[in-house]
Design a protein around this motif. Structure first.
Motif, short mmCIF file in Angstrom:
data_model
loop_
_atom_site.label_atom_id
_atom_site.label_comp_id
_atom_site.label_asym_id
_atom_site.label_seq_id
_atom_site.Cartn_x
_atom_site.Cartn_y
_atom_site.Cartn_z
N VAL A 90 -64.61 -25.07 18.40
CA VAL A 90 -64.18 -25.85 19.56
C VAL A 90 -64.74 -25.27 20.86
CG1 VAL A 90 -62.17 -26.73 20.80
CG2 VAL A 90 -62.08 -26.48 18.31
N TYR A 91 -64.70 -23.96 21.02
CA TYR A 91 -65.07 -23.31 22.28
C TYR A 91 -66.16 -22.26 22.10
CZ TYR A 91 -60.48 -25.07 23.81
OH TYR A 91 -59.41 -25.85 24.10
N THR A 92 -66.87 -21.99 23.19
CA THR A 92 -67.78 -20.85 23.23
C THR A 92 -67.12 -19.68 23.98
OG1 THR A 92 -68.81 -21.72 25.25
CG2 THR A 92 -69.87 -22.27 23.14
N ASP A 93 -65.99 -19.92 24.62
CA ASP A 93 -65.25 -18.93 25.40
C ASP A 93 -64.43 -18.02 24.48
OD1 ASP A 93 -63.53 -17.54 27.10
OD2 ASP A 93 -62.92 -19.32 28.23
N ALA A 94 -64.75 -16.74 24.47
CA ALA A 94 -64.04 -15.77 23.62
C ALA A 94 -62.56 -15.65 23.97
CB ALA A 94 -64.72 -14.40 23.72
N ASN A 95 -62.18 -16.00 25.18
CA ASN A 95 -60.77 -15.94 25.58
C ASN A 95 -59.92 -16.99 24.88
OD1 ASN A 95 -61.16 -13.80 27.43
ND2 ASN A 95 -61.86 -15.25 28.99
N LYS A 96 -60.56 -17.93 24.20
CA LYS A 96 -59.84 -19.00 23.51
C LYS A 96 -59.93 -18.85 21.99
CE LYS A 96 -60.44 -22.00 27.44
NZ LYS A 96 -61.08 -23.17 28.01
N ALA A 97 -60.25 -17.64 21.53
CA ALA A 97 -60.43 -17.39 20.10
C ALA A 97 -59.21 -17.73 19.26
CB ALA A 97 -60.83 -15.93 19.87
N ALA A 98 -58.01 -17.61 19.83
CA ALA A 98 -56.77 -17.86 19.09
C ALA A 98 -56.65 -19.30 18.61
CB ALA A 98 -55.56 -17.48 19.93
N ILE A 99 -57.36 -20.22 19.26
CA ILE A 99 -57.28 -21.64 18.87
C ILE A 99 -58.66 -22.24 18.60
CG2 ILE A 99 -55.07 -22.04 20.01
CD1 ILE A 99 -56.65 -23.40 22.31
N ASN A 100 -59.65 -21.39 18.39
CA ASN A 100 -61.03 -21.85 18.26
C ASN A 100 -61.38 -22.20 16.82
OD1 ASN A 100 -63.59 -22.53 18.94
ND2 ASN A 100 -64.33 -20.44 19.20
N LYS A 113 -62.79 -35.45 13.70
CA LYS A 113 -62.56 -34.01 13.76
C LYS A 113 -61.13 -33.75 14.20
CE LYS A 113 -67.24 -33.77 15.55
NZ LYS A 113 -68.10 -32.80 14.97
N LEU A 114 -60.56 -32.69 13.70
CA LEU A 114 -59.26 -32.20 14.16
C LEU A 114 -59.48 -30.82 14.77
CD1 LEU A 114 -56.91 -33.14 11.16
CD2 LEU A 114 -57.36 -34.46 13.24
N PHE A 115 -59.12 -30.65 16.04
CA PHE A 115 -59.24 -29.36 16.72
C PHE A 115 -57.90 -28.64 16.70
CE2 PHE A 115 -62.66 -30.73 20.10
CZ PHE A 115 -63.50 -31.16 19.10
N TYR A 116 -57.96 -27.32 16.80
CA TYR A 116 -56.81 -26.41 16.90
C TYR A 116 -56.05 -26.31 15.59
CZ TYR A 116 -57.97 -27.90 21.63
OH TYR A 116 -58.65 -28.26 22.76
N VAL A 117 -56.75 -26.52 14.49
CA VAL A 117 -56.16 -26.46 13.16
C VAL A 117 -56.84 -25.33 12.38
CG1 VAL A 117 -55.85 -27.69 10.97
CG2 VAL A 117 -55.66 -28.93 13.14
N GLN A 118 -56.04 -24.48 11.77
CA GLN A 118 -56.57 -23.48 10.84
C GLN A 118 -56.45 -24.09 9.45
OE1 GLN A 118 -58.03 -20.27 11.27
NE2 GLN A 118 -58.53 -20.87 9.18
N PRO A 119 -57.56 -24.63 8.92
CA PRO A 119 -57.47 -25.30 7.62
C PRO A 119 -57.32 -24.30 6.47
CG PRO A 119 -59.72 -25.37 8.45
CD PRO A 119 -58.89 -24.69 9.50
N ASP A 120 -56.71 -24.78 5.40
CA ASP A 120 -56.60 -23.96 4.19
C ASP A 120 -57.97 -23.77 3.55
OD1 ASP A 120 -53.84 -23.90 4.59
OD2 ASP A 120 -53.48 -25.61 3.26
N ARG A 121 -58.82 -24.76 3.72
CA ARG A 121 -60.20 -24.70 3.22
C ARG A 121 -61.04 -25.68 4.03
NH1 ARG A 121 -60.38 -28.73 -1.52
NH2 ARG A 121 -58.31 -29.65 -1.43
N TYR A 122 -62.36 -25.55 3.94
CA TYR A 122 -63.25 -26.36 4.76
C TYR A 122 -63.98 -27.47 4.00
CZ TYR A 122 -62.59 -22.96 8.47
OH TYR A 122 -62.04 -22.17 9.43
N TYR A 123 -63.89 -27.43 2.69
CA TYR A 123 -64.61 -28.44 1.89
C TYR A 123 -63.72 -28.91 0.75
CZ TYR A 123 -68.65 -26.88 4.48
OH TYR A 123 -69.51 -26.58 5.51
N GLY A 124 -63.98 -30.13 0.30
CA GLY A 124 -63.23 -30.70 -0.80
C GLY A 124 -62.47 -31.94 -0.38
#
Length: 163
Positions: A90-100, A113-124
């Motif tokens: 989502v971001y190039t700013d390292a200060n936003k790593a917690a939601i990147n 696309k869904l932003f600000y989501v930590q997916p369980d997996r990236y494919y499938g």
């Protein structure tokens, strides 16, 4: 030629049929529940950080998605049967790593696309209503914002009609 001597009528008929078929691909597609705790996909309206609708002002640019309320740490679900197609940075700013983080998805004739989501997996593949992942800690980067999943169409068109 099904319309002897009238090629214009045939062309119009074929065009109408093709156009109708294209319109029907997305006609009636609606996102199911995205986040636990928000069964109606309530949208982020206005807060001290701005507004969540498509086209909202972001200084010199426009917001290119739609924000759906989602509490930090909430489970994020597949809105319909989808195929996961890799990570979104989502971001190039390292200060936003917690939601990147985010994910590319396809389903029901849509690419989004869904932003600000930590997916369980990236494919499938994931079926409607199954867990995709978890909402990231938006409050750590934007204190006081209405936490949300950002839904963005691959072509950056307005996703609002699908909600």
């Amino acid at each position: 030629n099904i319309f002897p001597g009238n090629n214009v009528s045939l062309c119009v008929c074929v065009c109408l049929c093709v156009c109708a078929a294209v319109l029907c691909v997305c006609d009636g597609v609606k996102f199911g529940q995205l986040c636990s705790g928000n069964s109606l996909n309530t949208r982020r309206t206005s807060d001290s950080w701005g507004q969540g609708h498509h086209g909202a002002s972001r200084g010199t640019r426009e917001h290119q998605g739609l924000d759906i309320k989602c509490n930090d740490g909430a489970t994020v679900y597949a809105p319909f049967d989808v195929t996961l197609h890799g990570k979104v940075t989502v971001y190039t700013d390292a200060n936003k790593a917690a939601i990147n983080n985010g994910i590319n998805l396809r389903g029901q004739g849509l690419c989004f696309k869904l932003f600000y989501v930590q997916p369980d997996r990236y494919y499938g593949s994931v079926s409607k209503g199954q867990r995709i992942g978890v909402m990231m800690p938006m409050q750590t980067v934007y204190p006081g914002i209405t936490s949300h999943v950002h839904v963005q169409m691959c072509g950056k068109s307005d996703p609002t009609p699908y909600f």
